[in-house]
Design an enzyme around this catalytic site. Sequence first.
Site, PDB file in Angstrom:
ATOM      1  N   TYR A 148      54.554  -0.601   3.830  1.00  0.00           N
ATOM      2  CA  TYR A 148      54.000  -0.754   2.484  1.00  0.00           C
ATOM      3  C   TYR A 148      54.876  -0.057   1.455  1.00  0.00           C
ATOM      4  CZ  TYR A 148      50.543  -0.376  -1.306  1.00  0.00           C
ATOM      5  OH  TYR A 148      49.893  -0.428  -2.514  1.00  0.00           O
ATOM      6  N   VAL A 181      43.292   2.866  -6.617  1.00  0.00           N
ATOM      7  CA  VAL A 181      42.390   2.018  -7.403  1.00  0.00           C
ATOM      8  C   VAL A 181      41.069   1.854  -6.666  1.00  0.00           C
ATOM      9  CG1 VAL A 181      42.081  -0.234  -8.475  1.00  0.00           C
ATOM     10  CG2 VAL A 181      44.362   0.807  -8.402  1.00  0.00           C
TER      11      VAL A 181
END
Length: 256
Positions: A148, A181
């Site tokens: 990632y 988030v």
Amino acid sequence: MVQRVMITAGASGIGLAIAKAFAISGAKVSICDVDERALGEVQQLHPQIFAMHADVSDEKAVDQWFDKTAEKLEGVDTLVNNAGAKGPTGYVEDIALDDWRQCISVCLDSHFLCVRRAAHLMKDQRSGSIINISSTAGLHGYGLRTPYAAAKWAVIGLTKSLAIELGPFDVRANVICPGSVEGPRMQRVIQAEADGRGLPIDVVAKEYTQSQSIKRFVSPEEIADMCLFLASPAAKMVTGQAIAVDGHTETFHVSN
């Protein structure tokens, strides 16, 4: 002039918040996603948004989405590359090559495939804004999430290079680097890390926000607000930038 906006992975989470924000602003919006159920909900609740099934890591699917959008929106002024995948959680020596490649394909290849189509259109009209969604992992690195982090660093390099190529045509390219988030996706990330480290989920969740100056999770709408700014005339000289929306990361979250 009505703005024409394309958003990948736009049927839920950050992508949906971005799509709704642009639609409310009066823009014509086209989204794609791999989640058929979420797409159906968008079509029911937000019929003004053109929604299409597409896996943006697949070249043919990207071409079909751009072709259909060209018919519906008659062009594109802003592209938001939001598609991504959390990838495997684990030490690098334990990560399978197939898992690495899948993460890179969704997080990086999808951006390349979409900007390749958008760049041609925007150069011809000599205007446009490309907004790629990276992550604070693309600024700091991310233990136990190497595929990632590698993809998110690459997205920044891709975007800065695009800014150089497209600048002479008045086409801008910027990166938004969200922090943590709030939402189901972040909960899945925290759960996977908690399981891997043998810690309670609330302990790992607290680690994420404690490393920030503003100690809370980012809302999807706050990412959408930055997209609206970068796509607007107010940002007409902003290009090649990696902008963190993260409450200021003081010390990046380190997994061990």
